[in-house]
Design an enzyme around this catalytic site. Structure first.
Site, PDB file in Angstrom:
ATOM      1  N   TYR A 144      29.729  -9.986 -19.174  1.00  0.00           N
ATOM      2  CA  TYR A 144      29.721  -8.524 -19.304  1.00  0.00           C
ATOM      3  C   TYR A 144      29.957  -7.870 -17.937  1.00  0.00           C
ATOM      4  CZ  TYR A 144      27.848  -3.901 -20.667  1.00  0.00           C
ATOM      5  OH  TYR A 144      27.676  -2.560 -20.924  1.00  0.00           O
ATOM      6  N   ARG A 185      18.261  -4.069 -27.589  1.00  0.00           N
ATOM      7  CA  ARG A 185      17.947  -3.359 -26.347  1.00  0.00           C
ATOM      8  C   ARG A 185      16.520  -2.836 -26.400  1.00  0.00           C
ATOM      9  NH1 ARG A 185      23.581  -0.229 -25.332  1.00  0.00           N
ATOM     10  NH2 ARG A 185      23.707  -0.393 -27.586  1.00  0.00           N
ATOM     11  N   VAL A 186      16.001  -2.521 -25.219  1.00  0.00           N
ATOM     12  CA  VAL A 186      14.559  -2.346 -25.119  1.00  0.00           C
ATOM     13  C   VAL A 186      14.034  -1.159 -25.932  1.00  0.00           C
ATOM     14  CG1 VAL A 186      14.598  -1.038 -22.918  1.00  0.00           C
ATOM     15  CG2 VAL A 186      12.623  -2.438 -23.519  1.00  0.00           C
ATOM     16  N   SER A 188      15.222   0.432 -28.665  1.00  0.00           N
ATOM     17  CA  SER A 188      15.240   0.203 -30.116  1.00  0.00           C
ATOM     18  C   SER A 188      14.253  -0.904 -30.488  1.00  0.00           C
ATOM     19  CB  SER A 188      16.661  -0.102 -30.595  1.00  0.00           C
ATOM     20  OG  SER A 188      17.289  -1.015 -29.742  1.00  0.00           O
ATOM     21  N   ASN A 189      14.220  -1.984 -29.700  1.00  0.00           N
ATOM     22  CA  ASN A 189      13.257  -3.061 -29.999  1.00  0.00           C
ATOM     23  C   ASN A 189      11.825  -2.525 -30.059  1.00  0.00           C
ATOM     24  OD1 ASN A 189      15.021  -5.169 -30.191  1.00  0.00           O
ATOM     25  ND2 ASN A 189      14.173  -6.349 -28.498  1.00  0.00           N
ATOM     26  N   GLY A 206       6.892  -7.007 -17.082  1.00  0.00           N
ATOM     27  CA  GLY A 206       7.134  -5.597 -17.427  1.00  0.00           C
ATOM     28  C   GLY A 206       7.144  -4.696 -16.206  1.00  0.00           C
ATOM     29  N   GLN A 275      15.291  -3.696 -10.787  1.00  0.00           N
ATOM     30  CA  GLN A 275      15.146  -2.233 -10.676  1.00  0.00           C
ATOM     31  C   GLN A 275      16.492  -1.581 -10.946  1.00  0.00           C
ATOM     32  OE1 GLN A 275      14.079  -1.350  -6.603  1.00  0.00           O
ATOM     33  NE2 GLN A 275      15.756  -2.555  -5.760  1.00  0.00           N
TER      34      GLN A 275
HETATM   35  P1  NAD Z   1      27.701  -0.531 -29.248  1.00  0.00           P
HETATM   36  O1  NAD Z   1      27.612  -2.019 -29.315  1.00  0.00           O
HETATM   37  O2  NAD Z   1      26.874   0.264 -30.182  1.00  0.00           O
HETATM   38  O3  NAD Z   1      29.214  -0.058 -29.431  1.00  0.00           O
HETATM   39  C1  NAD Z   1      30.317  -0.817 -29.043  1.00  0.00           C
HETATM   40  C2  NAD Z   1      31.415  -0.639 -30.094  1.00  0.00           C
HETATM   41  O4  NAD Z   1      32.577  -1.384 -29.695  1.00  0.00           O
HETATM   42  C3  NAD Z   1      31.005  -1.174 -31.475  1.00  0.00           C
HETATM   43  O5  NAD Z   1      31.322  -0.230 -32.473  1.00  0.00           O
HETATM   44  C4  NAD Z   1      31.839  -2.442 -31.619  1.00  0.00           C
HETATM   45  O6  NAD Z   1      32.107  -2.780 -32.952  1.00  0.00           O
HETATM   46  C5  NAD Z   1      33.087  -2.082 -30.827  1.00  0.00           C
HETATM   47  N1  NAD Z   1      33.835  -3.249 -30.347  1.00  0.00           N
HETATM   48  C6  NAD Z   1      33.356  -4.344 -29.700  1.00  0.00           C
HETATM   49  N2  NAD Z   1      34.357  -5.186 -29.422  1.00  0.00           N
HETATM   50  C7  NAD Z   1      35.507  -4.605 -29.876  1.00  0.00           C
HETATM   51  C8  NAD Z   1      36.871  -4.990 -29.877  1.00  0.00           C
HETATM   52  N3  NAD Z   1      37.269  -6.145 -29.347  1.00  0.00           N
HETATM   53  N4  NAD Z   1      37.782  -4.163 -30.458  1.00  0.00           N
HETATM   54  C9  NAD Z   1      37.390  -2.972 -31.009  1.00  0.00           C
HETATM   55  N5  NAD Z   1      36.104  -2.563 -31.036  1.00  0.00           N
HETATM   56  C10 NAD Z   1      35.177  -3.377 -30.475  1.00  0.00           C
HETATM   57  O7  NAD Z   1      27.371  -0.130 -27.738  1.00  0.00           O
HETATM   58  P2  NAD Z   1      27.215   1.309 -27.044  1.00  0.00           P
HETATM   59  O8  NAD Z   1      25.861   1.380 -26.473  1.00  0.00           O
HETATM   60  O9  NAD Z   1      27.697   2.374 -27.916  1.00  0.00           O
HETATM   61  O10 NAD Z   1      28.218   1.140 -25.801  1.00  0.00           O
HETATM   62  C11 NAD Z   1      29.499   1.722 -25.793  1.00  0.00           C
HETATM   63  C12 NAD Z   1      30.158   1.464 -24.442  1.00  0.00           C
HETATM   64  O11 NAD Z   1      29.380   2.011 -23.391  1.00  0.00           O
HETATM   65  C13 NAD Z   1      30.329  -0.024 -24.143  1.00  0.00           C
HETATM   66  O12 NAD Z   1      31.578  -0.215 -23.506  1.00  0.00           O
HETATM   67  C14 NAD Z   1      29.205  -0.305 -23.175  1.00  0.00           C
HETATM   68  O13 NAD Z   1      29.522  -1.365 -22.308  1.00  0.00           O
HETATM   69  C15 NAD Z   1      29.085   1.012 -22.437  1.00  0.00           C
HETATM   70  N6  NAD Z   1      27.723   1.194 -21.880  1.00  0.00           N
HETATM   71  C16 NAD Z   1      26.670   1.532 -22.703  1.00  0.00           C
HETATM   72  C17 NAD Z   1      25.405   1.667 -22.152  1.00  0.00           C
HETATM   73  C18 NAD Z   1      24.218   2.059 -22.972  1.00  0.00           C
HETATM   74  O14 NAD Z   1      23.110   2.113 -22.460  1.00  0.00           O
HETATM   75  N7  NAD Z   1      24.343   2.362 -24.259  1.00  0.00           N
HETATM   76  C19 NAD Z   1      25.209   1.445 -20.780  1.00  0.00           C
HETATM   77  C20 NAD Z   1      26.297   1.083 -19.999  1.00  0.00           C
HETATM   78  C21 NAD Z   1      27.557   0.973 -20.557  1.00  0.00           C
HETATM   79  N1  UDP Z   2      13.258  -5.895 -22.470  1.00  0.00           N
HETATM   80  C1  UDP Z   2      11.957  -6.185 -22.867  1.00  0.00           C
HETATM   81  N2  UDP Z   2      11.708  -6.400 -24.192  1.00  0.00           N
HETATM   82  C2  UDP Z   2      12.669  -6.305 -25.139  1.00  0.00           C
HETATM   83  C3  UDP Z   2      14.002  -5.993 -24.738  1.00  0.00           C
HETATM   84  C4  UDP Z   2      14.239  -5.803 -23.398  1.00  0.00           C
HETATM   85  O1  UDP Z   2      11.044  -6.268 -22.029  1.00  0.00           O
HETATM   86  O2  UDP Z   2      12.357  -6.505 -26.326  1.00  0.00           O
HETATM   87  C5  UDP Z   2      13.528  -5.636 -21.037  1.00  0.00           C
HETATM   88  C6  UDP Z   2      14.665  -6.449 -20.451  1.00  0.00           C
HETATM   89  O3  UDP Z   2      14.199  -7.692 -19.977  1.00  0.00           O
HETATM   90  C7  UDP Z   2      15.138  -5.546 -19.338  1.00  0.00           C
HETATM   91  C8  UDP Z   2      14.865  -4.136 -19.859  1.00  0.00           C
HETATM   92  O4  UDP Z   2      13.911  -4.292 -20.900  1.00  0.00           O
HETATM   93  O5  UDP Z   2      14.372  -5.741 -18.180  1.00  0.00           O
HETATM   94  C9  UDP Z   2      16.096  -3.441 -20.405  1.00  0.00           C
HETATM   95  O6  UDP Z   2      16.718  -4.306 -21.317  1.00  0.00           O
HETATM   96  P1  UDP Z   2      17.969  -3.909 -22.190  1.00  0.00           P
HETATM   97  O7  UDP Z   2      18.389  -5.124 -22.932  1.00  0.00           O
HETATM   98  O8  UDP Z   2      17.662  -2.689 -22.966  1.00  0.00           O
HETATM   99  O9  UDP Z   2      19.097  -3.468 -21.158  1.00  0.00           O
HETATM  100  P2  UDP Z   2      19.569  -3.981 -19.706  1.00  0.00           P
HETATM  101  O10 UDP Z   2      19.265  -2.839 -18.831  1.00  0.00           O
HETATM  102  O11 UDP Z   2      18.803  -5.196 -19.296  1.00  0.00           O
HETATM  103  O12 UDP Z   2      21.006  -4.258 -19.900  1.00  0.00           O
END
Ligand code: NAD
Ligand code: UDP
Ligand code: UDP
Length: 310
Positions: A144, A185-186, A188-189, A206, A275
């Site tokens: 990633y 992710r944290v 939603s979990n 933690g 962090q």
């Molecule tokens: P998400 O997993 O809910 O959404 C990702 C979407 O991309 C999904 O609908 C999935 O089906 C689609 N997808 C995956 N692979 C694909 C492919 N090969 N072709 C077409 N579609 C594809 O995640 P999100 O949280 O909505 O994240 C969206 C974007 O934002 C991602 O690029 C992610 O890396 C970036 N991002 C999100 C966060 C966050 O905290 N949510 C943080 C940093 C970066």
């Molecule tokens: N984490 C946790 N319990 C969970 C899921 C995640 O303690 O059930 C922690 C994880 O180890 C990380 C932070 O929460 O330190 C954020 O995790 P997440 O997967 O949401 O996103 P990240 O920022 O690590 O990509």
């Protein structure tokens, strides 16, 4: 009215973005292969004549016409992006090449959803855009992190070599309604566990920190970034600088859900950053943007969503 493509539009952030762009009167084409996204995120949009969905994997070429492209396609949760790590890198890298090739042919502006993960386990705190990061190239998170770093490289090379108008956002942890309940992710979990009376799984002690941004604030920033002057490329950090330990988050979720769940401590995943906090001076200056929603208020909205869903 603009014709706008959102790749990854059926996912968490993408579905909010499609909705906002439609509300502003644009024509929106969502491109998604449903790897982690769901049609149910978009049901309320299906009857809108300005909205269209195309099932498509961005690793393959795409021939369409548009004015703007938001490239969000990529699994974002560590559990999902580590499930098929080769596919994750392909989605970031081949996906970026195809969407940049498309933008080049049709002369569209293109936005990239990059990430705070480009900073890895940061030794500079908070993280400014000038920091080059501390990323393991061969670990479990590398598919990633390095995929997203390579995508940034491609965006800047297409900008320099082919004069593309690019907008690169480094997104920090974002949460809100329409996250997948099994997303891993944290936020939603913890909410799902608290609502179901299951143990709250804190990884490690933690004491690691994250800074959580509510989705509405993030989507506003995306659109403001797309609308900046053509010569502004980013990268620009987008996130809420209020920083919390994961234990503090667990306690807040228990309090707000009035759950009887107990906290349990599970092993810390590999290369888990210790962090994270965005330095958002650049976003404030260039986008005239600051996040408005406090963690407690955003959590309440997210809890309401999961309560109805479960
Ligand atoms: P998400 O997993 O809910 O959404 C990702 C979407 O991309 C999904 O609908 C999935 O089906 C689609 N997808 C995956 N692979 C694909 C492919 N090969 N072709 C077409 N579609 C594809 O995640 P999100 O949280 O909505 O994240 C969206 C974007 O934002 C991602 O690029 C992610 O890396 C970036 N991002 C999100 C966060 C966050 O905290 N949510 C943080 C940093 C970066
Ligand atoms: N984490 C946790 N319990 C969970 C899921 C995640 O303690 O059930 C922690 C994880 O180890 C990380 C932070 O929460 O330190 C954020 O995790 P997440 O997967 O949401 O996103 P990240 O920022 O690590 O990509
Ligand atoms: N591409 C696409 N749609 C288009 C134009 C290009 O999907 O409308 C893809 C195509 O697969 C191509 C890639 O984008 O290989 C990169 O395009 P570019 O023009 O930069 O390079 P090419 O590989 O065509 O020399």
């Amino acid at each position: 009215m603009k014709r706008i493509v959102v790749t990854g539009g059926a996912g968490f952030l993408g579905s909010h973005l499609c909705r906002q762009l439609l509300d502003e009167g644009n024509e929106v084409l969502c491109v998604d292969n449903y790897y982690t996204g769901r049609r149910s995120n978009l049901v309320d949009l299906l009857s809108n004549p300005l909205f269209e969905i195309q099932r498509h994997d961005v690793c393959f070429p795409l021939y369409i016409e548009a004015d703007e492209i938001y490239n969000l396609a990529c699994p974002a949760s560590p559990i999902h992006y580590q499930f098929d790590p080769v596919q994750t890198t392909k989605t970031s890298v081949h996906g970026a090449i195809n969407m940049l090739g498309l933008a080049k042919r049709i002369k569209a502006k293109i936005f990239q959803a990059s990430t705070s993960e480009v900073y890895g386990d940061p030794e500079v705190h908070p993280q400014p855009e000038s920091y080059w990061g501390n990323v393991n190239p061969k670990g479990l998170r590398s598919c990633y992190d390095e995929g997203k770093r390579c995508a940034e490289t491609l965006f800047f090379d297409y900008h320099r070599q082919h004069q593309l108008i690019i907008k690169v956002a480094r997104i920090f942890n974002t949460y809100g309604p329409r996250m997948h309940p099994n997303d891993g992710r944290v936020v939603s979990n913890f909410i799902v566990q608290a609502l179901q009376g299951e143990p709250i799984t804190v990884y490690g002690k933690g004491t690691q920190t994250r800074s959580f941004c509510y989705v509405d604030d993030m989507i506003n920033a995306f659109i403001k970034l797309m609308d900046t002057r053509d010569d502004f490329t980013g990268p620009v950090n987008l996130g809420n600088p209020d920083e919390f330990t994961i234990l503090e988050l667990a306690e807040k979720v228990i309090k707000l859900t009035r759950s009887k769940s107990k906290i349990v401590f599970n092993p810390l995943p590999h290369d888990d950053p210790t962090q994270r906090q965005p330095d958002i001076k650049l976003a404030k200056k260039k986008l005239n943007w600051t996040p408005k929603v406090k963690l407690e208020d955003g959590l309440k909205e997210t809890i309401k969503y999961f309560r109805e869903l479960i």
